[in-house]
Enzyme design. Structure first.
Site, PDB file in Angstrom:
ATOM      1  N   ASP A 164       0.865  -1.182   0.000  1.00 60.02           N
ATOM      2  CA  ASP A 164       0.000   0.000   0.000  1.00 60.02           C
ATOM      3  C   ASP A 164       0.901   1.232   0.000  1.00 60.02           C
ATOM      4  O   ASP A 164       1.830   1.330   0.812  1.00 60.02           O
ATOM      5  CB  ASP A 164      -0.906   0.016   1.223  1.00 60.02           C
ATOM      6  CG  ASP A 164      -1.939  -1.103   1.195  1.00 60.02           C
ATOM      7  OD1 ASP A 164      -2.019  -1.799   0.163  1.00 60.02           O
ATOM      8  OD2 ASP A 164      -2.650  -1.275   2.199  1.00 60.02           O
ATOM      9  N   ASP A 220     -14.647  -3.775  -1.270  1.00 61.48           N
ATOM     10  CA  ASP A 220     -14.173  -3.599   0.103  1.00 61.48           C
ATOM     11  C   ASP A 220     -15.385  -3.501   1.022  1.00 61.48           C
ATOM     12  O   ASP A 220     -16.202  -2.591   0.882  1.00 61.48           O
ATOM     13  CB  ASP A 220     -13.322  -2.333   0.211  1.00 61.48           C
ATOM     14  CG  ASP A 220     -12.136  -2.354  -0.756  1.00 61.48           C
ATOM     15  OD1 ASP A 220     -11.670  -3.457  -1.070  1.00 61.48           O
ATOM     16  OD2 ASP A 220     -11.692  -1.275  -1.183  1.00 61.48           O
TER      17      ASP A 220
END
Length: 243
Positions: free
Chosen positions: A10, A132
């Site tokens: 990330d 998500d």
């Protein structure tokens, strides 16, 4: 073991970080240079890397393409990249920077016709639906906003267009090292045998991955457990050599 292990990188400000439960204020920086992490994963035998542009997710446009280009050009890894891809121009820029596959989340919720068109134009092998999930609903805009859709409703919307890849992240477990919702993911994979459901969120050990593998899941994203040493690169290497 048949399940494919995909390390997560990330990116915020060009560095490799991890968030806890999707909270930008609860982040830890692990590598100032994400290429260093990517090279270590490649040496262990990893084939695919999961890269999320967290700056791009907030800004609604990719912001770390230089990191993607560097990793893609200096390793043999297939990079799947997501974060801020809201237009065809952004999508093309990510492919041009070296991504093998692109993850689309918010655009699939807000402009489903556009994502359906992209599936037809670029092919289901190149596009991944990012779903998500928090409290049963799909979250968008870098996990900051609830959509009101369930993951199954979202998948159902695009299977007629040939959707074959979904990354489902359990936000409540992401970065918590508490184990994945194995039953939830197994049920999702069973409902959509023609779609590869990639597990994301909560992986804490090789035992978690082995449990997912035993249920027939095909791929899993691992982040914090790798960076915190809960799963070592040597364990990863042994696992991949025995695959």
């Amino acid at each position: 073991m048949k399940i494919e292990i995909i390390p997560a990188t990330d990116i915020i400000g060009g560095a490799c970080v991890r968030l806890t439960q999707g909270d930008y204020d609860r982040r830890t920086t692990y590598y100032r240079d994400p290429l260093e992490a990517a090279l270590r994963f490649e040496e262990a035998g990893i084939r695919r890397l999961h890269m999320v542009d967290l700056d791009g997710a907030k800004a609604s446009e990719p912001r770390n393409l230089a990191v993607l280009e560097r990793v893609a050009s200096k390793t043999s890894l297939e990079v799947q990249y997501g974060g801020g891809i809201k237009s065809r121009e952004a999508l093309r820029s990510v492919f041009d920077a070296g991504a093998s596959r692109v993850i689309c989340g918010s655009i699939a919720v807000r402009e489903p016709e556009a994502f359906a068109e992209w599936l037809g134009e670029f092919g289901p092998g190149k596009l991944i639906l990012g779903a998500d999930v928090r409290d049963g609903a799909v979250a968008i805009q870098g996990w900051l906003e609830h959509s009101g859709f369930t993951v199954r409703e979202l998948i159902n919307r695009f299977t007629p267009q040939g959707l074959t890849q979904v990354i489902c992240t359990d936000i409540s477990r992401d970065g918590m090292l508490c184990g994945p919702s194995a039953e939830f993911y197994a049920g999702l994979q069973g409902a959509y045998p023609g779609v590869e459901i990639t597990v994301s969120g909560g992986i804490s050990s090789m035992a978690d991955i082995e449990a997912l593998d035993s249920t027939g899941l095909r791929s899993v994203i691992v982040g914090k457990a790798l960076y915190e040493g809960r799963i070592t690169l040597n364990e990863l290497k042994r696992c991949l050599q025995n695959a």
